[in-house]
Scaffold this active site. Structure first.
Site, short mmCIF file in Angstrom:
data_model
loop_
_atom_site.label_atom_id
_atom_site.label_comp_id
_atom_site.label_asym_id
_atom_site.label_seq_id
_atom_site.Cartn_x
_atom_site.Cartn_y
_atom_site.Cartn_z
N ASP A 1 64.71 73.65 26.57
CA ASP A 1 63.50 73.25 25.86
C ASP A 1 63.26 74.18 24.68
O ASP A 1 63.12 75.40 24.85
CB ASP A 1 62.30 73.30 26.82
CG ASP A 1 61.08 72.64 26.21
OD1 ASP A 1 61.24 71.64 25.48
OD2 ASP A 1 59.95 73.10 26.47
N TYR B 1 61.21 75.12 20.85
CA TYR B 1 59.83 75.44 20.45
C TYR B 1 59.76 75.29 18.93
O TYR B 1 59.50 76.23 18.20
CB TYR B 1 59.54 76.88 20.89
CG TYR B 1 58.10 77.30 20.95
CD1 TYR B 1 57.11 76.49 21.49
CD2 TYR B 1 57.73 78.57 20.50
CE1 TYR B 1 55.80 76.92 21.57
CE2 TYR B 1 56.42 79.02 20.57
CZ TYR B 1 55.45 78.18 21.12
OH TYR B 1 54.15 78.62 21.21
N HIS C 1 52.38 74.12 16.17
CA HIS C 1 52.06 74.34 17.58
C HIS C 1 52.17 75.82 17.93
O HIS C 1 51.27 76.39 18.55
CB HIS C 1 53.01 73.51 18.46
CG HIS C 1 52.89 73.80 19.92
ND1 HIS C 1 51.80 73.43 20.68
CD2 HIS C 1 53.76 74.42 20.77
CE1 HIS C 1 51.98 73.82 21.93
NE2 HIS C 1 53.16 74.42 22.02
N ARG D 1 47.20 85.79 20.70
CA ARG D 1 47.47 86.95 19.85
C ARG D 1 46.84 86.69 18.48
O ARG D 1 47.54 86.42 17.50
CB ARG D 1 48.97 87.18 19.69
CG ARG D 1 49.73 87.42 20.99
CD ARG D 1 51.23 87.64 20.72
NE ARG D 1 51.81 86.50 20.01
CZ ARG D 1 52.29 85.41 20.61
NH1 ARG D 1 52.22 85.30 21.92
NH2 ARG D 1 52.81 84.42 19.90
N GLU E 1 56.73 65.65 23.08
CA GLU E 1 58.05 66.10 22.64
C GLU E 1 59.00 64.94 22.42
O GLU E 1 58.77 63.83 22.90
CB GLU E 1 58.67 67.05 23.68
CG GLU E 1 57.87 68.30 23.96
CD GLU E 1 58.69 69.38 24.65
OE1 GLU E 1 59.94 69.37 24.51
OE2 GLU E 1 58.09 70.23 25.32
N ASP F 1 56.91 67.19 28.50
CA ASP F 1 57.23 68.38 29.28
C ASP F 1 55.93 68.98 29.80
O ASP F 1 55.37 69.91 29.22
CB ASP F 1 58.00 69.39 28.41
CG ASP F 1 58.55 70.53 29.23
OD1 ASP F 1 58.89 70.32 30.40
OD2 ASP F 1 58.66 71.64 28.69
N GLN G 1 51.24 79.46 33.84
CA GLN G 1 52.08 80.01 32.78
C GLN G 1 51.51 81.32 32.23
O GLN G 1 52.25 82.27 31.95
CB GLN G 1 52.24 79.00 31.66
CG GLN G 1 53.17 79.43 30.55
CD GLN G 1 53.36 78.34 29.50
OE1 GLN G 1 52.82 77.24 29.63
NE2 GLN G 1 54.13 78.63 28.48
N LYS H 1 56.51 75.11 34.43
CA LYS H 1 57.22 74.04 33.73
C LYS H 1 58.14 73.23 34.64
O LYS H 1 58.52 72.11 34.29
CB LYS H 1 58.08 74.63 32.60
CG LYS H 1 57.29 75.23 31.46
CD LYS H 1 56.73 74.16 30.57
CE LYS H 1 56.23 74.75 29.27
NZ LYS H 1 55.78 73.70 28.34
N THR I 1 56.75 71.02 21.82
CA THR I 1 55.56 70.26 21.45
C THR I 1 55.50 70.03 19.94
O THR I 1 55.61 70.97 19.16
CB THR I 1 54.30 71.00 21.90
OG1 THR I 1 54.41 71.29 23.30
CG2 THR I 1 53.05 70.16 21.65
#
Length: 429
Positions: free
Chosen positions: A127, A129, A134, A143, A201, A233, A240, A253, A359
């Protein structure tokens, strides 16, 4: 160029998801028979084994004829782009030339009368990213001073996922459980997920693989891709948040992921290729992730949508409601870059392997591909037209993901993924 029409009327209707230009693959069963490979056309699915038995593929290669008789797509996936092209050309002729109608029509079954299955045996699942929008919004939630980690704009980030819990659209699943830790507690506890989320996704299916130790060059990467599908997903955000450091997602996940039954071949997406660009102020890709071809046609204009149907909506006969839209062409990394990076270390991909795109979100929060973004981490609930509110997915909710190229009149549909969430095991609540 004049578009070919099919002698099947439903394939020529305005807005048809599966016109002659699409021809997506699926695996199905009907009337207590075994699994068969099918192709979508209009409102029908075409049994490829029956076409082969009728002698309509006699001029194709023996391996190709044998592959369409199988109960999964893995053999066909492994034959390569030349063979996929030969089959597509033959199917286009069979479905467009009226002289074939009499012999082909008995091989049709209404899509409403079949049961769909996973299209292939998925040996491995990675998977990615790839949406910077996103990643930036999610990063900002956790953060605020440093939303994107330093490697994001250099590396197509991914993790090795769990293939066994990937299922086909339509299947309901239980709310997962795992370790949860709230800030005010000094220790975690086992409990049901309270922050269940979807992830909008694309699923990218590998066709021909590569030998161990032999990377795939970026300009050869898409010759190894069989096609794409819609993919959800699912994510347990609270599980998480506690488990992901230092190694990333695990139980959050691996409980359930879902696919559309249909795999749209890359050839069907060719008219919707577009330029892929990288902002001048951003790092430019390393040489193995860059090429003139990838820059001129690496992106694909695929429109994506998320819909919700709550239990209350169903009880009141209310239609599903759209939550957001986005577009795959905004992905920070392309399909070719994902494949090239995945194999640069010598990793061998095999027919049927699945890559998740990560995503897919647009530049505004309204274009978010997850509730985590839409609700600012659950702090700002969204209100539906019937007055219900959502921060995360609740029991009884049906989440529907859709994708297509084109417009309301002429489109290439990717099918849809829809699943209902069931209550979790009560003794874990």
């Amino acid at each position: 160029m004049k578009k070919l029409k099919s002698w099947l009327a439903s394939a020529n209707m305005p807005g048809c998801e599966f016109p002659l230009a699409n021809l997506p693959y699926a695996v199905f069963s009907a009337k207590e028979q075994g699994h068969s490979i099918g192709v979508g056309l209009g409102d029908q699915v075409v049994n490829l084994r029956m076409l082969e038995e009728a002698g309509l593929f006699d001029d194709l290669s023996p391996p190709l004829r044998e592959s369409v008789r199988q109960s999964t797509l893995n053999s066909l996936m492994g034959l390569g782009s030349d063979q996929w092209g030969a089959l597509r050309q033959r199917l286009t002729a069979l479905f467009s030339h009226i002289e074939y109608k009499e012999v082909v029509e008995p091989c049709f079954i209404p899509q409403a009368d079949v049961v769909f299955h996973l299209p292939c045996q998925i040996g491995d699942y990675s998977d990615f990213y790839t949406s910077v929008h996103h990643a930036s919004r999610v990063g900002a939630l956790f953060r605020p001073d440093n939303p994107l980690l330093p490697n994001y704009k250099w590396v197509p980030v991914a993790y090795h996922g769990r293939a066994s819990s990937i299922r086909i659209a339509g299947e309901a699943f239980k709310r997962p459980a795992g370790q949860l830790k709230v800030p005010e507690s000094d220790r975690p506890a086992l409990g049901l997920c309270q922050r269940l989320d979807y992830e909008l996704e694309l699923g990218i299916f590998i066709g021909t693989g590569n030998s161990l130790g032999e990377p795939i060059a970026i300009d050869e990467a898409e010759q190894h891709v069989f096609g794409v599908s819609m993919f959800n997903d699912w994510s347990a955000r609270d599980i998480q948040a506690w488990e992901y450091q230092p190694l990333g997602p695990f139980l959050s996940k691996s409980f359930f992921s879902s696919l559309s039954p249909w795999i749209v071949p890359m050839a069907a997406l060719a008219p919707y290729r577009c330029h892929w660009t990288r902002e001048a102020n951003d790092p430019q890709p390393l040489d193995y992730l860059d090429s003139a071809t990838n820059r001129t046609q690496g992106a694909i204009d695929i429109k994506l949508e998320v819909w919700i149907e709550t239990e209350k909506m169903r009880l009141n006969n209310q239609p599903a409601e759209r939550l957001s839209t986005s577009n795959f062409k905004e992905s920070y990394w392309t399909i070719a870059q994902m494949v090239a990076h995945h194999t640069i270390n010598g990793c061998d991909l095999t027919p049927g392997d699945l890559l998740g795109s990560g995503t897919q979100s647009g530049s505004t929060r309204e274009e978010s591909g997850s509730l985590l973004e839409l609700t600012a981490g659950g702090k700002e609930p969204i209100t539906l037209s019937n007055g219900e509110q959502r921060t995360f997915v609740e029991d009884g909710d049906r989440i529907i993901l859709k994708g297509y190229c084109g417009d309301e009149q002429h489109r290439i549909g990717l099918g849809k993924v829809e699943n209902i969430v069931k209550p979790g095991n009560s003794h874990l609540s």
